[in-house]
Motif scaffolding. Structure first.
Motif, PDB file in Angstrom:
ATOM      1  N   GLU A  73      33.021  43.415  39.412  1.00 44.61           N
ATOM      2  CA  GLU A  73      34.361  42.873  39.124  1.00 44.61           C
ATOM      3  C   GLU A  73      34.332  41.357  39.061  1.00 44.61           C
ATOM      4  OE1 GLU A  73      37.026  46.411  41.265  1.00 44.61           O
ATOM      5  OE2 GLU A  73      36.258  44.723  42.450  1.00 44.61           O
ATOM      6  N   GLU A  74      33.554  40.744  39.947  1.00 45.02           N
ATOM      7  CA  GLU A  74      33.463  39.280  39.960  1.00 45.02           C
ATOM      8  C   GLU A  74      32.782  38.753  38.707  1.00 45.02           C
ATOM      9  OE1 GLU A  74      31.466  38.480  43.608  1.00 45.02           O
ATOM     10  OE2 GLU A  74      33.301  38.569  44.826  1.00 45.02           O
ATOM     11  N   SER A  77      35.229  39.057  35.899  1.00 45.80           N
ATOM     12  CA  SER A  77      36.303  38.085  36.116  1.00 45.80           C
ATOM     13  C   SER A  77      35.843  36.695  35.700  1.00 45.80           C
ATOM     14  CB  SER A  77      36.706  38.087  37.593  1.00 45.80           C
ATOM     15  OG  SER A  77      37.667  37.087  37.846  1.00 45.80           O
ATOM     16  N   ARG A  81      37.311  34.301  32.762  1.00 44.01           N
ATOM     17  CA  ARG A  81      37.816  32.963  33.056  1.00 44.01           C
ATOM     18  C   ARG A  81      37.272  31.936  32.065  1.00 44.01           C
ATOM     19  NH1 ARG A  81      35.929  31.324  38.643  1.00 44.01           N
ATOM     20  NH2 ARG A  81      36.919  33.348  39.076  1.00 44.01           N
ATOM     21  N   THR A  91      35.789  46.094  29.653  1.00 44.91           N
ATOM     22  CA  THR A  91      36.823  45.577  30.559  1.00 44.91           C
ATOM     23  C   THR A  91      37.719  46.712  31.062  1.00 44.91           C
ATOM     24  OG1 THR A  91      38.252  45.046  28.665  1.00 44.91           O
ATOM     25  CG2 THR A  91      36.836  43.284  29.503  1.00 44.91           C
TER      26      THR A  91
END
Length: 288
Positions: A73-74, A77, A81, A91
């Protein structure tokens, strides 16, 4: 410098995406395959064993799966970003990971409850089948002694055919034997012993050594008779090595087999060839 920084950023994003994608694929495939196994209809002991193994694996991997999801997830993410283009399918899969994992654990709980209800019936059926198999094992042993390759006075080639037949029959019982023992272990029952099958298995393995060698020796040495003399001269060393190897194998057979007709025929075939071998060697010499 800006161009180098942009290139480094692009390469870093590519490597990060590749790493995240591989981890995502691995955990998603595991959840998909495990869900399919949990949804499999339980019809026999093999299904029970398989499902119990899957349930145990889920319990053992629960902490690992939870800690694996966070880095994935990181990664995605971070990619989002910095506006790195990622396929929507990926996704969406990341977004559904925790829900899918939670759903699969709920399914595992339901399967466990269902398994508890079914186990009583499977245990009862197992006990019934084992009792019948004990009788079958005794009957098979009697058939082996009456119609198998151990019957005294059999022609060796007839014994070979009978051995093959009984090997196939034994393999069917060996699978049942293994499955029943596994089922008894699964339900915490005493493991039933089958002395008749144990004895027959030892004899099959012993006779297999004898008759495999018997057939190989006969086919090989008999085949030498069809070789042209020019080829005999060229292959005398190979033939010598083969038959000497047969002789060594024959010596290693259990002493209990030495009264068997197949052993005696095999040994005689080897000894007869080794007896004429010096003559063949002399005739193949260049000095002749």
């Amino acid at each position: 410098l800006k161009a180098e920084a942009a290139a480094w950023k692009t390469q870093f994003a590519k490597n990060l995406h590749s790493q995240g994608k591989e981890q995502l694929r691995s955990i998603h495939d595991y959840m998909r395959e495990t869900t399919l196994k949990l949804n499999r209809k339980i019809e026999d002991l093999e299904d029970v064993r398989m499902v119990m193994k899957v349930l145990k694996e889920i319990r053992n991997r629960e902490a690992e799966i939870d800690t694996t999801m966070t880095p994935i997830e990181e990664i995605y993410s971070l990619l989002g970003r910095y506006q790195v283009r990622v396929p929507k399918e990926e996704t969406d899969t990341v977004s559904d990971l925790r829900y899918g994992w939670s759903k699969m654990k709920s399914l595992a709980v339901n399967v466990t409850d269902n398994l508890s209800r079914l186990q009583v019936g499977f245990k009862r059926e197992l006990i019934k089948e084992v009792k019948l198999f004990v009788v079958d094992a005794v009957s098979f042993r009697m058939d082996w002694e009456t119609n198998g390759p151990v019957v005294p006075g059999l022609d060796p080639m007839e014994a070979v055919d009978r051995l093959k037949k009984f090997q196939q029959m034994f393999e069917v019982r060996k699978r049942k034997w293994t499955n029943y023992a596994s089922g008894e272990e699964l339900f915490g029952l005493s493991i039933t012993q089958y002395p008749e099958l144990e004895k027959t298995e030892k004899e099959i393995n012993m006779l297999e050594r004898l008759y495999d060698l018997y057939v190989l020796v006969l086919s090989t040495i008999t085949g030498y008779a069809d070789i042209l003399w020019t080829d005999v001269v060229a292959n005398i060393e190979t033939m010598t090595e083969q038959v000497t190897g047969f002789q060594n194998q024959c010596k290693k057979l259990p002493k209990s087999l030495r009264d068997w007709q197949a052993y005696q025929d095999c040994r005689k075939k080897i000894d007869d060839f080794l007896e004429i071998l010096p003559l063949l060697t002399a005739l193949s010499s260049k000095d002749m």
